[in-house]
Design a protein around this motif. Structure first.
Motif, PDB file in Angstrom:
ATOM      1  N   ALA A  34      28.915  35.858  53.449  1.00 43.11           N
ATOM      2  CA  ALA A  34      29.085  34.463  53.021  1.00 43.11           C
ATOM      3  C   ALA A  34      27.890  34.009  52.176  1.00 43.11           C
ATOM      4  N   GLU A  37      28.158  35.171  48.583  1.00 42.19           N
ATOM      5  CA  GLU A  37      29.323  34.732  47.805  1.00 42.19           C
ATOM      6  C   GLU A  37      28.953  34.058  46.490  1.00 42.19           C
ATOM      7  N   LEU A  87      27.786  41.121  45.971  1.00 40.53           N
ATOM      8  CA  LEU A  87      29.064  41.592  46.495  1.00 40.53           C
ATOM      9  C   LEU A  87      29.704  42.530  45.495  1.00 40.53           C
ATOM     10  N   CYS A  92      34.095  41.030  47.306  1.00 42.43           N
ATOM     11  CA  CYS A  92      34.723  39.817  46.769  1.00 42.43           C
ATOM     12  C   CYS A  92      36.153  39.674  47.270  1.00 42.43           C
ATOM     13  N   LEU A  95      36.473  37.848  50.503  1.00 38.33           N
ATOM     14  CA  LEU A  95      36.094  36.441  50.574  1.00 38.33           C
ATOM     15  C   LEU A  95      37.253  35.527  50.958  1.00 38.33           C
ATOM     16  N   ARG A  99      36.896  33.099  54.027  1.00 43.47           N
ATOM     17  CA  ARG A  99      36.959  31.634  53.895  1.00 43.47           C
ATOM     18  C   ARG A  99      37.950  31.042  54.897  1.00 43.47           C
TER      19      ARG A  99
END
Length: 121
Positions: A34, A37, A87, A92, A95, A99
């Motif tokens: 995180a 990101e 990342l 990625c 993600l 999230r």
């Protein structure tokens, strides 16, 4: 329907759920992913952002995430050497579910804490 591993799956690598969750479900991996990101970060930036992680644990977590293909490490030939983490495409791609997990945790945290208090009584 959720995928379930067969009871005779004794190897973590034969069960994709167990294999992946064992690696990214530790105390620090999700926080590191995180934190990476929005942008490429140096070790010290990650350490400051995450806060209560030791240098040793951050280093170990980054190595594991790199080994699994979530994170790339780039060393720049400078004095002193500058090391950056970012990342990868795989990182990625993780993600979106990350999230959703974060949103779910935020939305349900109060209910989980209440259930814990009730169970401890």
């Amino acid at each position: 329907m959720l995928h379930r591993c067969r009871p005779d799956d004794t190897s973590d690598t034969s069960c994709p759920i167990r294999d992946v969750l064992d690696r990214i479900g530790d105390q620090w991996s999700l926080l590191v992913l995180a934190a990476l990101e929005p942008e490429v970060k140096r070790f010290s930036q990650l350490e400051r952002e995450i806060g209560d992680i030791s240098k040793q644990m951050l280093s170990k977590t980054l190595r594991r995430l790199e080994q699994d293909g979530f994170v790339a490490r780039e060393v720049h030939a400078e004095v002193p050497p500058r090391v950056e983490y970012r990342l990868t495409a795989l990182g990625c791609s993780f993600l979106a579910p990350l999230r959703e997990l974060i949103r779910w945790a935020e939305a349900n945290h109060a209910a989980i804490l209440a259930a814990r208090r009730q169970g401890a009584a």
